[in-house]
Structure formats: structure tokens, C-alpha cells
Motif scaffolding. Structure first.
Motif, PDB file in Angstrom:
ATOM      1  N   ILE A   1       1.082  -1.077   0.048  1.00  0.00           N
ATOM      2  CA  ILE A   1      -0.049  -0.035  -0.001  1.00  0.00           C
ATOM      3  C   ILE A   1       0.850   1.298  -0.058  1.00  0.00           C
ATOM      4  CG2 ILE A   1      -1.566   1.391   1.430  1.00  0.00           C
ATOM      5  CD1 ILE A   1      -2.838  -1.385   2.574  1.00  0.00           C
ATOM      6  N   GLN A   2       0.443   2.263  -0.723  1.00  0.00           N
ATOM      7  CA  GLN A   2       1.411   3.394  -0.779  1.00  0.00           C
ATOM      8  C   GLN A   2       0.839   4.609   0.199  1.00  0.00           C
ATOM      9  OE1 GLN A   2       0.849   6.103  -4.199  1.00  0.00           O
ATOM     10  NE2 GLN A   2       3.047   5.875  -4.647  1.00  0.00           N
ATOM     11  N   LEU A   3       1.913   4.899   0.789  1.00  0.00           N
ATOM     12  CA  LEU A   3       1.490   5.954   1.966  1.00  0.00           C
ATOM     13  C   LEU A   3       2.660   6.943   2.088  1.00  0.00           C
ATOM     14  CD1 LEU A   3      -0.038   3.973   5.066  1.00  0.00           C
ATOM     15  CD2 LEU A   3      -1.186   5.634   3.430  1.00  0.00           C
ATOM     16  N   PRO A   4       2.101   8.249   2.294  1.00  0.00           N
ATOM     17  CA  PRO A   4       3.379   9.266   2.727  1.00  0.00           C
ATOM     18  C   PRO A   4       3.623   9.435   4.024  1.00  0.00           C
ATOM     19  CG  PRO A   4       1.213  10.265   1.929  1.00  0.00           C
ATOM     20  CD  PRO A   4       0.834   8.772   2.124  1.00  0.00           C
ATOM     21  N   VAL A   5       4.752   8.874   4.446  1.00  0.00           N
ATOM     22  CA  VAL A   5       5.164   8.666   5.969  1.00  0.00           C
ATOM     23  C   VAL A   5       5.922   9.714   6.203  1.00  0.00           C
ATOM     24  CG1 VAL A   5       6.211   7.092   7.603  1.00  0.00           C
ATOM     25  CG2 VAL A   5       4.897   6.076   5.673  1.00  0.00           C
TER      26      VAL A   5
ATOM     27  N   PHE B   1       8.737  10.724   8.889  1.00  0.00           N
ATOM     28  CA  PHE B   1       9.693   9.997  10.129  1.00  0.00           C
ATOM     29  C   PHE B   1       9.780  10.955  11.119  1.00  0.00           C
ATOM     30  CE2 PHE B   1      10.783   7.625   6.331  1.00  0.00           C
ATOM     31  CZ  PHE B   1      11.078   6.555   6.838  1.00  0.00           C
ATOM     32  N   ASP B   2       8.648  11.177  12.106  1.00  0.00           N
ATOM     33  CA  ASP B   2       8.469  12.127  12.928  1.00  0.00           C
ATOM     34  C   ASP B   2       9.369  11.585  14.311  1.00  0.00           C
ATOM     35  OD1 ASP B   2       7.597  13.847  15.166  1.00  0.00           O
ATOM     36  OD2 ASP B   2       6.278  14.426  13.940  1.00  0.00           O
ATOM     37  N   ALA B   3      10.482  12.429  14.418  1.00  0.00           N
ATOM     38  CA  ALA B   3      11.436  12.107  15.698  1.00  0.00           C
ATOM     39  C   ALA B   3      10.470  12.022  16.970  1.00  0.00           C
ATOM     40  CB  ALA B   3      12.477  13.108  15.791  1.00  0.00           C
ATOM     41  N   GLU B   4       9.650  12.805  17.304  1.00  0.00           N
ATOM     42  CA  GLU B   4       8.720  12.575  18.341  1.00  0.00           C
ATOM     43  C   GLU B   4       7.961  11.359  18.459  1.00  0.00           C
ATOM     44  OE1 GLU B   4       6.575  16.265  19.989  1.00  0.00           O
ATOM     45  OE2 GLU B   4       8.402  17.276  19.589  1.00  0.00           O
ATOM     46  N   VAL B   5       7.211  11.126  17.196  1.00  0.00           N
ATOM     47  CA  VAL B   5       6.515  10.012  17.237  1.00  0.00           C
ATOM     48  C   VAL B   5       7.129   8.706  17.654  1.00  0.00           C
ATOM     49  CG1 VAL B   5       4.561   8.883  16.076  1.00  0.00           C
ATOM     50  CG2 VAL B   5       4.562  11.275  15.987  1.00  0.00           C
TER      51      VAL B   5
ATOM     52  N   GLN C   1       5.149   1.944  14.380  1.00  0.00           N
ATOM     53  CA  GLN C   1       3.713   1.668  14.030  1.00  0.00           C
ATOM     54  C   GLN C   1       2.969   3.385  14.256  1.00  0.00           C
ATOM     55  OE1 GLN C   1       2.599  -0.915  13.012  1.00  0.00           O
ATOM     56  NE2 GLN C   1       4.573  -2.180  13.361  1.00  0.00           N
ATOM     57  N   GLY C   2       3.634   3.980  15.227  1.00  0.00           N
ATOM     58  CA  GLY C   2       3.050   5.250  15.354  1.00  0.00           C
ATOM     59  C   GLY C   2       2.842   6.124  14.155  1.00  0.00           C
ATOM     60  N   VAL C   3       3.951   6.156  13.559  1.00  0.00           N
ATOM     61  CA  VAL C   3       4.135   6.847  12.253  1.00  0.00           C
ATOM     62  C   VAL C   3       3.370   6.356  11.154  1.00  0.00           C
ATOM     63  CG1 VAL C   3       6.186   8.366  12.795  1.00  0.00           C
ATOM     64  CG2 VAL C   3       6.055   5.867  11.509  1.00  0.00           C
TER      65      VAL C   3
ATOM     66  N   TYR D   1       9.352  -2.497  10.631  1.00  0.00           N
ATOM     67  CA  TYR D   1      10.737  -2.897  10.783  1.00  0.00           C
ATOM     68  C   TYR D   1      11.441  -2.440   9.418  1.00  0.00           C
ATOM     69  CZ  TYR D   1       9.203  -6.093  14.497  1.00  0.00           C
ATOM     70  OH  TYR D   1       8.447  -6.601  15.430  1.00  0.00           O
ATOM     71  N   ALA D   2      10.702  -2.304   8.347  1.00  0.00           N
ATOM     72  CA  ALA D   2      10.922  -2.043   6.985  1.00  0.00           C
ATOM     73  C   ALA D   2      11.401  -0.528   7.240  1.00  0.00           C
ATOM     74  CB  ALA D   2       9.999  -1.863   6.183  1.00  0.00           C
ATOM     75  N   LEU D   3      10.356   0.345   8.102  1.00  0.00           N
ATOM     76  CA  LEU D   3      10.950   1.805   8.468  1.00  0.00           C
ATOM     77  C   LEU D   3      11.853   1.695   9.283  1.00  0.00           C
ATOM     78  CD1 LEU D   3       7.385   3.582   9.234  1.00  0.00           C
ATOM     79  CD2 LEU D   3       8.476   3.330   7.029  1.00  0.00           C
ATOM     80  N   ARG D   4      12.338   1.093  10.165  1.00  0.00           N
ATOM     81  CA  ARG D   4      13.616   0.916  10.802  1.00  0.00           C
ATOM     82  C   ARG D   4      14.625   0.741  10.167  1.00  0.00           C
ATOM     83  NH1 ARG D   4      14.174  -4.203  14.669  1.00  0.00           N
ATOM     84  NH2 ARG D   4      14.910  -4.785  12.630  1.00  0.00           N
TER      85      ARG D   4
END
Lengths: 422, 297
Positions: free
Chosen positions: A57-61, A63-67, A85-87, A118-121
């Protein structure tokens, strides 16, 4: 026309009829075999082919440091405990504004696989400058979404997604924000509770290590036993006894070998459970009779004239065996070994007994790491409640069959290549 | 079915009659001429290469050879003839202990190669077979190259240390076997690719490559065509200059052509041994005469 010709003529028709019947029986038998094979393959490929692709699924993510609670992406500990998961939740909320209730929010969040975090990480670890940036990313869809997208109209009615989820996914699909990609995780991960993240690499590696142990143990032992029994053993009651027992061993149900492995190798010698080393030892016991019997047949097939020629020249017994009998018998022995290996590769029961049925996520790095094997993985997945595991199991069967076919082809090619005529 | 039998009968009947007649004749012959206590003719020579006395061979309780005594002289070609199952091959195989490979086979008697007792328990059979080589009925080259076939014996016995020496042995052996000209350009082609006669000569080359003193040949031409046979026979005559040869053969013409002395075996006994010429022109024993004139065999 003589009397005989007449008599012969009369019987001819009957003989030809019998011959035709005989041929028809043979053809029928082959037909039944082929039909079973075709049925098996269509069923497995029909079920399993969809497991080789997955949806994203395409999503604009952002990478918010606080979240994420990650201030320094170079700090491994922070990275590992980040709230990715938050972002993703935020990104989903941005994509579908107006989802208010707790229940709906949770339903919305279920669209993306937990593995996407995990992909984001991993992305952040690769490129720390992403922190604070927004990127349009393709994220792995949840298995229910995946199934929904793969299903046709009629099957979609039975989807496990609720109506709202179905509407969201349909919207994403219509606007081109979903895409089908090759299922890389299938070949790069171990088992998982989440079907979309589950892979067979762990099982393939486990099978590989088990097979290596089996081959390294069973081939030399089997060949040595066969050579001794054929060439050196005196013909007496004791060797007859051994011969009968080797044949008996071939008929022992494989689960018994598993029990033996559990009691002796794990219980008595204290080797760890669930490891390919123990699996290999157990499968060696199972494969040995096959290798011994086929090796003996191969040795017997070496023409005695070759032995006599060598002995007549003054070759010692060992030279006769090493220089002439073994090289000539090798193709047959290898064929037997590969067939035995193929048998062992498909074996499940004894491995269940020694704990190779455990749920193991990590990829094994050697024969002493806990692992599972392909057939056991198939058994585990076929037993799982999630619908997606069904196609995964079929996909694993396809991979297993591919290995088996490769091995059997190899056996045929080897035999053709090494076969020497005299 | 019934008709078929009826139709077959006349033909079968003639066959039976012919066979019965032959058997009767043979039996009559055996009755009229009981086995001599001693072999007739001249089985012994002065200063023999192989001295064989009272050889008896048993397969389990079955006696295959009954007290055979004979000598094989130096550089002599001795042929062993006799009807099938008379024990001539069994006897030949005692001479380099190939019978050892048959578990149930027991050999008694005194067998000497010069001063060496063949059945001395201290004797290494490997050493013996290097001195007494054997050529078999069916050409049996190893499924290796022509070169490797000939070089195998010298290699296992360590007769040549250098490649050069080995090359020389291979060439000499192939030349002696009359095969060199035919194969010198394809020494590394498989030996099994040669024709039957060439294969048999290759086997002879392989045998003489270890320079044995005695060469045993067990019906070496029975699987070959007449031209190949002629070549082998010629070869045997040439080889007799440097080797002692014992040959088992079913062809009496062959025995007459190649051998100096001929031994006639009958049902495990040595009936007669004499100069080849004497055996074929003036046989002393009736059994020999009956055999060489083709009355049974």
C-alpha cells in the motif's frame, strides 16, 4: 494350406487380442499415474501460485522524531525501540481523515502489516537523514488485505475484512495506491506468526544442513558397509543375518528412528533438540539401508571378468576394489544415494520426534542451530488457522517438489554421464 | 496344443535317437577302455618350468580333478584339450591360484613353479600372479584407455618409476602383442572401443607387460572370428620364444597348430599327454583317439 497353418491362424487372433489387452492395461496404469500427478500439480500450483506475490500500500510517511521517540538514528538502541507503528498510524489517519471512533481507527491500522514498521526502521538505519522527512513509501499490506486484493468478486464476499476496511482498500486499489510485487519475504525470512512476513528460507537452510549431515554420514558408511559385505565378508550365517537385518531396517517405520534419536542421541548423548545435526543423524539411520542395498546392487553389477582381469594381473583385493569395482559401481551408488537423500528430504515423522517441529523465526547459521525443515514447515503451515498460510503451504510444497525433481534429475544425469560401457 | 505335439514328435524322435546313440557310444567307449591308473604318453620332461603332481581339486564334496600329474617345460606351449566339463579350465586356474576366489574350491597335491610351492601358505598370491599371468576366454579390457590397460600391471607392481619407463613398457608390450601399429595413434582411446580380436591382443599385452614367466590362456580365441584367431595363434608362437604358455582350447586344430605338447583330459583325469604330433597322429589311448576323431566331445 497345411494343417498347422490353419491351427496357427486360429490362435493368432486370440493372441493378438491378448496382446492388445496387455498393452491397454499398461497404458491405463500409466494414465492413472499421470492423472494423479496432473491433479496434484494443478491443485498445488492453483493454491500456491498466489503466495509468490504480495500487495503493498502506498502511503506518505513522515519520520517524526517525537512520534517515533528516536532522536538519534545512529543509536542502535533507540532505533530498536522506536515506535514505527505510530508513524504508520499517523500516515493512515492522514490518508483517511474522518475516521474517528476507536474501533474504526483500530480497523484502519490493521490494513498495514506489522512488519512494515521493521522496514521503516531499516530505512532509517540506512539513511539517518530521513529523520523528520516525509516520504511516499510502499508498505507491506496485512495478510487479510492481501487476500482481499488477490480475491475475485465472489471470494471478496467472504473476506475477513469488515465493510469499512473493504471500502478503504477498494478506494486505495481504485486510485492505484496498491501494487503487486514479488514476495521477497518468502525467500528471505524464517517462519512468522504473520503470514505476510513468513518465509521458507529458514526451512530451506534447515533442510540443507540436515541433508549435508545426512550425506556426509550415510554415503561413506553405506558404501563401506556395501563394499565389505559384497567383497570381503565371508559367506556364513552371520553375514546372512546382517543382510536380513539391513532389509529389515529398510522396512522400519521412520517415526521409530525419530524415537530412537530422541531417546539415544538427545537423551543419552545430550545433543541439543531441534538441530539439523540430530535430524541428519536420524535421517542417516533411515537412509543407510537404501544406500547399502543400492550400492550392493551396483557392486554386484560390475562384471566378474573385470575383477578376474585385475586379479590375474596380481592386483590385491583392495586394489581390485579401489581401482576397478568402485569406479564402475559409483554411478549406481550415487543414484542410490541421491534417491535416499530425496527420501530423507521429504521425511517428516522422525523430525517431529526430535523437536524440529518448533516455531523458529531465526535463520539457522549452522547444523547446531535450532531449525525446521521444508516438509515440517509445510505441516506447520497447513495446520495454521490463518487462511493465507494455506497458499504459503502450497508454495512451500512447490519449492520442495522443485528440490526433489532437481535431485532426481541429477541422479539420472549422473548415471548417464558416469555410466561406462564394456 | 495336441497337434503341435504330434507334429513335433518325428523331429524330436530323430534327435533323441541321435543323442542316445552318441551317449551309448561314449558309455561303451568308457567301459571298454577303463581309466588307466597312470597317464599314458610322456607327461614329464627334464628341468620343467612347472612341476605338477597328484593335483586334486574339489568343489565342496565334488571332485573335479583326480590326481593329475604333468610337467610344463621351459618356453614350451602346452595345450589342454578335452570335452566340456573335463576339468581343463579348473586345472589351468590352479596354476596361478585363481581358484582361490571360489570359496568352496579346495586344491590338493604338489604344485611347483620352479622351486616355489604354489600353495605354500607363506606365498603371497599377488607375487605369484605377477609371475604367472592369465588371459581369459572373453576379452576383458578394463574400461580405461589402451595405455592405462597395459600400464595397470606395471603400475601396481611398481615396475616403472618414471613416465618414460612406463611408456617404454607399454610400447614393448603392445609391439609383442602385435597391436602397436594399430593403436599407436590412439593410445588414450578407451580399450573397450577396439574390436574383439584387438581387445584380446590388448589383454595379452596387458598380461605380458608385467613380464610373467608363464602365461595361462583359457580358451583365448573362443569368442573371436577366424582372422582374429589366426593372429592370436601367430602371436602365441612368437611369445613362446620368451614365455612358457599353457593354453586351454576347444579347437583341436588350434592345439595342433600352436602347441608343442598336448594333454588330453577326460572327466577330471589326465588320459594322455604327448608331443602334439603324436597325439594327433598316433594317439596311444582309445579315449584320445575317439575325441580327436570327433566321435564325442
Amino acid at each position: 494350406m497345411s494343417q498347422t497353418t490353419e491351427k496357427v491362424r486360429k490362435t493368432l487372433a486370440r493372441r493378438y487380442r491378448a496382446e492388445k489387452r496387455f498393452k491397454a492395461f499398461g497404458l491405463g496404469a500409466i494414465g492413472i499415474g499421470l492423472m494423479a500427478l496432473v491433479l496434484l500439480f494443478t491443485d498445488i500450483i492453483g493454491k500456491g501460485h498466489s503466495a509468490f506475490v504480495e500487495y503493498e500500500i502506498q502511503l506518505p510517511v513522515t519520520f517524526d522524531a517525537e512520534v517515533m521517540d528516536v532522536s538519534d538514528p545512529r543509536d542502535e538502541e533507540q532505533l530498536n525501540y522506536g515506535n514505527y507503528q505510530g508513524v504508520i498510524r499517523d500516515a493512515l489517519a492522514d490518508r483517511f481523515p474522518g475516521v474517528e471512533s476507536r474501533l474504526d481507527t483500530r480497523a484502519l491500522n490493521q490494513l498495514v502489516s506489522t512488519g512494515a514498521g521493521y522496514a521503516l526502521r531499516d530505512m532509517l538505519r540506512e539513511d539517518p537523514s530521513l529523520l523528520g522527512e516525509t516520504r511516499t513509501l510502499w508498505l507491506l499490506a496485512d495478510d487479510d488485505v492481501d487476500l482481499f486484493l488477490k480475491a475475485n468478486e465472489k471470494q471478496r464476499e467472504d473476506s475477513r475484512l469488515n465493510e469499512k476496511q473493504q471500502a478503504w482498500v477498494a478506494e486505495l486499489e481504485a486510485s492505484g495506491e496498491t501494487r503487486m510485487v514479488f514476495n521477497q519475504s518468502l525467500f528471505s525470512y524464517g517462519d512468522s506468526r504473520e503470514p505476510e512476513q513468513a518465509g521458507i528460507l529458514g526451512a530451506i537452510l534447515g533442510s540443507l544442513f540436515t541433508m549435508i549431515v545426512t550425506l556426509v554420514l550415510s554415503f561413506p558408511i553405506g558404501v563401506a558397509a556395501a563394499v565389505y559385505l559384497e567383497e570381503f565378508a565371508p559367506k556364513n550365517r552371520f553375514t546372512d543375518f546382517i543382510e536380513v537385518n539391513i532389509n529389515n531396517l529398510a522396512a522400519v517405520p521412520s517415526i521409530i528412528f525419530g524415537l530412537l534419536g530422541l531417546a539415544v542421541i538427545i537423551g543419552l548423548f545430550g545433543l541439543p533438540r531441534s538441530v539439523p545435526l540430530v535430524g541428519g543423524i536420524v535421517l542417516t539411520l533411515m537412509t543407510l539401508p537404501t544406500i547399502i542395498i543400492s550400492s550392493r546392487a551396483a557392486i554386484k553389477a560390475v562384471p566378474p571378468s573385470i575383477r578376474q582381469a585385475a586379479m590375474g594381473l596380481g592386483a590385491s583385493k583392495m586394489q581390485v576394489v579401489l581401482h576397478h569395482v568402485l569406479p564402475l559401481a559409483l554411478p549406481g551408488m550415487l543414484t542410490g544415494a541421491i534417491i535416499g537423500m530425496a527420501q530423507a528430504l521429504g521425511e517428516t515423522a522422525p523430525l517431529l520426534m526430535i523437536g524440529m517441529v518448533a516455531f523458529i523465526v531465526d535463520l539457522p547459521a549452522g547444523p547446531l542451530d535450532a531449525a525446521t525443515v521444508l516438509p515440517v514447515q509445510i505441516y506447520l503451515w497447513a495446520d495454521s488457522p490463518e487462511q493465507s498460510f494455506e497458499s504459503l503451504a502450497s508454495a512451500a510444497i512447490m519449492v520442495l517438489l522443485a528440490f526433489l525433481i532437481t535431485m532426481n534429475t541429477l541422479a539420472v544425469i549422473l548415471r548417464k554421464r558416469l555410466e561406462r560401457r564394456w | 496344443m495336441e497337434t503341435a505335439q504330434q507334429l513335433d514328435k518325428p523331429a524330436l524322435g530323430t534327435n533323441d535317437a541321435a543323442r542316445d546313440k552318441a551317449i551309448n557310444e561314449q558309455a561303451a567307449m568308457t567301459q571298454d577302455t577303463p581309466y588307466p591308473d597312470q597317464t599314458v604318453g610322456t607327461p614329464f620332461v627334464d628341468d620343467p618350468k612347472m612341476r605338477l603332481r597328484d593335483v586334486e581339486v574339489f568343489y565342496d564334496d565334488n571332485q573335479a580333478i583326480h590326481g593329475v600329474s604333468l610337467d610344463i617345460g621351459k618356453n614350451e606351449v602346452v595345450s589342454l584339450i578335452g570335452p566340456s566339463g573335463c576339468g581343463k579350465s579348473t586345472f589351468l586356474r590352479c596354476l596361478n591360484r585363481m581358484n582361490d576366489t571360489i570359496d568352496i574350491c579346495k586344491v590338493k597335491g604338489s604344485l611347483h613353479l620352479e622351486s616355489q610351492d604354489l600353495y605354500d601358505p607363506k606365498l603371497d598370491v599377488v607375487e605369484l600372479r605377477a609371475r604367472v599371468g592369465m588371459v581369459f576366454q572373453k576379452p576383458n579390457p578394463f574400461p580405461k584407455s589402451i595405455y592405462d590397460n597395459v600400464a595397470y600391471g606395471p603400475r601396481i607392481h611398481g615396475l616403472a618409476n618414471k613416465k618414460y619407463d612406463l611408456d617404454e613398457i607399454v610400447e614393448t608390450s603392445l609391439r609383442k602383442a602385435g597391436l602397436w601399429e594399430e593403436v599407436k595413434d590412439r593410445l588414450h582411446a578407451p580399450g573397450t572401443g577396439l574390436s574383439g580380436g584387438q581387445q584380446q591382443r590388448l589383454c595379452i599385452a596387458r598380461t605380458i607387460a608385467v613380464s610373467p614367466e608363464v602365461v595361462l590362456m583359457d580358451e583365448p580365441c573362443s569368442a573371436l572370428d577366424p582372422i582374429a584367431t589366426a593372429k592370436i595363434e601367430e602371436l602365441i608362437s612368437e611369445l613362446s620364444e620368451s614365455y612358457t604358455i599353457a593354453i586351454v582350447t576347444h579347437s583341436m586344430q588350434q592345439a595342433a597348430r600352436v602347441s608343442h605338447r598336448t594333454a588330453y583330459f577326460h572327466l577330471g583325469r589326465l588320459v594322455e599327454m604327448n608331443d602334439t604330433e603324436t597325439v594327433f597322429t598316433k594317439p596311444e589311448h582309445d579315449l584320445t583317439e575317439a575325441y580327436i576323431t570327433g566321435r564325442f566331445g
